[in-house]
Write a protein that holds these residues in place. Structure first.
Motif, PDB file in Angstrom:
ATOM      1  N   HIS A  48       0.835  -1.203   0.000  1.00 22.06           N
ATOM      2  CA  HIS A  48       0.000   0.000   0.000  1.00 22.06           C
ATOM      3  C   HIS A  48       0.874   1.260   0.000  1.00 22.06           C
ATOM      4  O   HIS A  48       1.845   1.350   0.746  1.00 22.06           O
ATOM      5  CB  HIS A  48      -0.920  -0.009   1.225  1.00 22.06           C
ATOM      6  CG  HIS A  48      -1.744   1.227   1.363  1.00 22.06           C
ATOM      7  ND1 HIS A  48      -2.815   1.498   0.546  1.00 22.06           N
ATOM      8  CD2 HIS A  48      -1.628   2.278   2.196  1.00 22.06           C
ATOM      9  CE1 HIS A  48      -3.337   2.664   0.886  1.00 22.06           C
ATOM     10  NE2 HIS A  48      -2.635   3.156   1.885  1.00 22.06           N
ATOM     11  N   ASP A  49       0.526   2.203  -0.861  1.00 23.56           N
ATOM     12  CA  ASP A  49       1.198   3.500  -1.020  1.00 23.56           C
ATOM     13  C   ASP A  49       2.614   3.403  -1.594  1.00 23.56           C
ATOM     14  O   ASP A  49       3.318   4.407  -1.663  1.00 23.56           O
ATOM     15  CB  ASP A  49       1.230   4.304   0.291  1.00 23.56           C
ATOM     16  CG  ASP A  49      -0.107   4.969   0.568  1.00 23.56           C
ATOM     17  OD1 ASP A  49      -0.895   5.169  -0.385  1.00 23.56           O
ATOM     18  OD2 ASP A  49      -0.368   5.307   1.742  1.00 23.56           O
ATOM     19  N   ASN A  95      -7.407  -1.938 -11.738  1.00 21.41           N
ATOM     20  CA  ASN A  95      -7.627  -3.099 -10.877  1.00 21.41           C
ATOM     21  C   ASN A  95      -7.165  -4.391 -11.539  1.00 21.41           C
ATOM     22  O   ASN A  95      -6.576  -4.362 -12.618  1.00 21.41           O
ATOM     23  CB  ASN A  95      -9.116  -3.182 -10.510  1.00 21.41           C
ATOM     24  CG  ASN A  95      -9.571  -1.984  -9.715  1.00 21.41           C
ATOM     25  OD1 ASN A  95      -9.217  -1.843  -8.561  1.00 21.41           O
ATOM     26  ND2 ASN A  95     -10.338  -1.102 -10.342  1.00 21.41           N
ATOM     27  N   ARG A 152      -4.878  -2.798  -6.582  1.00 23.05           N
ATOM     28  CA  ARG A 152      -5.325  -1.573  -7.255  1.00 23.05           C
ATOM     29  C   ARG A 152      -4.178  -0.576  -7.306  1.00 23.05           C
ATOM     30  O   ARG A 152      -3.461  -0.377  -6.327  1.00 23.05           O
ATOM     31  CB  ARG A 152      -6.497  -0.935  -6.518  1.00 23.05           C
ATOM     32  CG  ARG A 152      -7.104   0.207  -7.346  1.00 23.05           C
ATOM     33  CD  ARG A 152      -8.255   0.885  -6.685  1.00 23.05           C
ATOM     34  NE  ARG A 152      -7.806   2.220  -6.321  1.00 23.05           N
ATOM     35  CZ  ARG A 152      -8.242   2.907  -5.284  1.00 23.05           C
ATOM     36  NH1 ARG A 152      -9.141   2.403  -4.479  1.00 23.05           N
ATOM     37  NH2 ARG A 152      -7.773   4.105  -5.031  1.00 23.05           N
ATOM     38  N   VAL A 153      -4.063   0.069  -8.463  1.00 21.27           N
ATOM     39  CA  VAL A 153      -3.042   1.094  -8.694  1.00 21.27           C
ATOM     40  C   VAL A 153      -3.742   2.357  -9.165  1.00 21.27           C
ATOM     41  O   VAL A 153      -4.625   2.302 -10.020  1.00 21.27           O
ATOM     42  CB  VAL A 153      -2.026   0.626  -9.768  1.00 21.27           C
ATOM     43  CG1 VAL A 153      -1.058   1.744 -10.125  1.00 21.27           C
ATOM     44  CG2 VAL A 153      -1.278  -0.618  -9.299  1.00 21.27           C
ATOM     45  N   ASP A 154      -3.349   3.484  -8.602  1.00 22.08           N
ATOM     46  CA  ASP A 154      -3.827   4.777  -9.085  1.00 22.08           C
ATOM     47  C   ASP A 154      -2.727   5.393  -9.944  1.00 22.08           C
ATOM     48  O   ASP A 154      -1.547   5.386  -9.567  1.00 22.08           O
ATOM     49  CB  ASP A 154      -4.156   5.727  -7.935  1.00 22.08           C
ATOM     50  CG  ASP A 154      -5.489   5.418  -7.275  1.00 22.08           C
ATOM     51  OD1 ASP A 154      -6.187   4.482  -7.711  1.00 22.08           O
ATOM     52  OD2 ASP A 154      -5.825   6.116  -6.293  1.00 22.08           O
ATOM     53  N   LYS A 198      -2.623   1.347  -4.273  1.00 20.42           N
ATOM     54  CA  LYS A 198      -3.654   1.702  -3.302  1.00 20.42           C
ATOM     55  C   LYS A 198      -4.163   0.473  -2.555  1.00 20.42           C
ATOM     56  O   LYS A 198      -4.580   0.576  -1.408  1.00 20.42           O
ATOM     57  CB  LYS A 198      -4.814   2.440  -3.987  1.00 20.42           C
ATOM     58  CG  LYS A 198      -4.416   3.826  -4.419  1.00 20.42           C
ATOM     59  CD  LYS A 198      -3.963   4.615  -3.211  1.00 20.42           C
ATOM     60  CE  LYS A 198      -3.273   5.897  -3.520  1.00 20.42           C
ATOM     61  NZ  LYS A 198      -2.755   6.576  -2.344  1.00 20.42           N
ATOM     62  N   VAL A 246      -1.526   8.898 -11.242  1.00 21.03           N
ATOM     63  CA  VAL A 246      -1.744  10.282 -10.815  1.00 21.03           C
ATOM     64  C   VAL A 246      -0.761  11.228 -11.490  1.00 21.03           C
ATOM     65  O   VAL A 246       0.317  10.828 -11.913  1.00 21.03           O
ATOM     66  CB  VAL A 246      -1.628  10.425  -9.272  1.00 21.03           C
ATOM     67  CG1 VAL A 246      -2.637   9.535  -8.568  1.00 21.03           C
ATOM     68  CG2 VAL A 246      -0.227  10.128  -8.788  1.00 21.03           C
ATOM     69  N   CYS A 306      -0.545  -5.143  -4.269  1.00 20.15           N
ATOM     70  CA  CYS A 306      -0.617  -5.718  -5.616  1.00 20.15           C
ATOM     71  C   CYS A 306       0.368  -6.853  -5.827  1.00 20.15           C
ATOM     72  O   CYS A 306       1.486  -6.821  -5.324  1.00 20.15           O
ATOM     73  CB  CYS A 306      -0.264  -4.655  -6.663  1.00 20.15           C
ATOM     74  SG  CYS A 306      -1.499  -3.418  -6.918  1.00 20.15           S
ATOM     75  N   VAL A 359      -5.907  12.174  -9.680  1.00 21.29           N
ATOM     76  CA  VAL A 359      -6.041  10.786 -10.143  1.00 21.29           C
ATOM     77  C   VAL A 359      -6.557  10.778 -11.584  1.00 21.29           C
ATOM     78  O   VAL A 359      -7.646  11.264 -11.878  1.00 21.29           O
ATOM     79  CB  VAL A 359      -6.985   9.980  -9.223  1.00 21.29           C
ATOM     80  CG1 VAL A 359      -7.176   8.562  -9.757  1.00 21.29           C
ATOM     81  CG2 VAL A 359      -6.442   9.936  -7.801  1.00 21.29           C
ATOM     82  N   ALA A 412      -6.485   7.712 -13.377  1.00 19.00           N
ATOM     83  CA  ALA A 412      -7.110   6.398 -13.564  1.00 19.00           C
ATOM     84  C   ALA A 412      -6.924   5.551 -12.313  1.00 19.00           C
ATOM     85  O   ALA A 412      -5.914   5.672 -11.614  1.00 19.00           O
ATOM     86  CB  ALA A 412      -6.487   5.682 -14.756  1.00 19.00           C
ATOM     87  N   GLU A 413      -7.917   4.707 -12.050  1.00 22.90           N
ATOM     88  CA  GLU A 413      -7.844   3.685 -11.014  1.00 22.90           C
ATOM     89  C   GLU A 413      -7.874   2.344 -11.734  1.00 22.90           C
ATOM     90  O   GLU A 413      -8.842   2.043 -12.438  1.00 22.90           O
ATOM     91  CB  GLU A 413      -9.024   3.783 -10.057  1.00 22.90           C
ATOM     92  CG  GLU A 413      -9.024   5.023  -9.208  1.00 22.90           C
ATOM     93  CD  GLU A 413     -10.225   5.119  -8.285  1.00 22.90           C
ATOM     94  OE1 GLU A 413     -11.085   4.211  -8.291  1.00 22.90           O
ATOM     95  OE2 GLU A 413     -10.299   6.110  -7.542  1.00 22.90           O
TER      96      GLU A 413
END
Length: 171
Positions: free
Chosen positions: A54-55, A91, A75-77, A114, A79, A117, A86, A88-89
Motif C-alpha cells: 500500500h502506497d 484493478n 489496485r493502482v492509481d 492503493k 496520478v 498488488c 487521479v 485512472a484507477e
C-alpha cells in the motif's frame, strides 16, 4: 505420475496452477489476446513477478520508462504530480505503461499502489530479446501493441473533442 500429496507433487501442481492463472490474465490483455497457448507460455516465461505494498510507488512521473505492468491482484492509481490528481484507477487484470515497451522516454504520470498488488512486469529488454529470438511472435506482439495504443489515442482524441465542445458551450 506425481502423487499430489508428495513434496514434489505439491510443488509442481502449484506451479501449473500459477502458470494457468497467468495465461488466463494474458488472454484478457489486448496486447496478447490473439496469441495461441504456446505463444502465451513464451510470454509468461519472460514476465517478472513483483509484489507491492500500500502506497508504494511503482514509478514516478519523469522516471525513464522500463516496461509494461499487468495487475494480477490489487489496485493502482495513476496520478499527475504535484497535485496528485487521479487520472485512472486500475484493478485486477488491467495494465499500464505499455508505451515504455517502445520508447524509454520519461513517464508522464506516477503509479501508486492503493491496494497491495501482485504484478506482472513485461520489460523492454526482455521484449527486444524475444523479438530477436522469435521474430514472428515479436511482430505479433508489436502489432497488437500498436493497435492498443492507437485505440487509446482515438479515445483520448474523442475525450479532448468532447471537452472542447463543452468549453465552447460554456463560453
Amino acid at each position: 505420475m506425481l502423487n499430489e500429496n508428495s513434496l514434489w507433487g505439491n510443488i509442481f501442481k502449484s506451479k501449473i496452477k500459477e502458470d494457468a492463472a497467468v495465461i488466463n490474465i494474458l488472454r484478457k490483455i489486448p496486447v496478447f489476446d490473439d496469441l495461441n497457448r504456446r505463444e502465451l507460455a513464451a510470454i509468461e516465461r519472460i514476465l517478472h513477478r513483483r509484489e507491492y505494498n500500500h502506497d508504494e510507488i511503482i514509478f514516478r512521473e519523469g522516471d525513464p520508462g522500463a516496461g509494461m505492468y499487468i495487475i494480477e491482484t490489487g489496485r493502482v492509481d495513476i496520478v499527475r504530480e504535484p497535485d496528485m490528481h487521479v487520472l485512472a484507477e486500475l484493478n485486477d487484470g488491467e495494465f499500464f505503461g505499455e508505451l515504455a515497451l517502445l520508447d524509454d522516454s520519461p513517464r508522464t504520470a506516477t503509479a501508486i499502489v492503493k491496494i497491495p498488488c501482485k504484478m506482472l512486469c513485461f520489460l523492454q529488454p526482455d521484449m527486444l530479446d524475444m523479438i530477436e529470438r522469435n521474430p514472428r511472435l515479436g511482430t505479433k506482439v508489436l502489432l497488437r501493441l500498436a493497435r492498443t495504443m492507437g485505440e487509446r489515442l482515438k479515445k483520448s482524441n474523442e475525450q479532448i473533442q468532447a471537452l472542447k465542445e463543452e468549453l465552447s458551450i460554456k463560453t
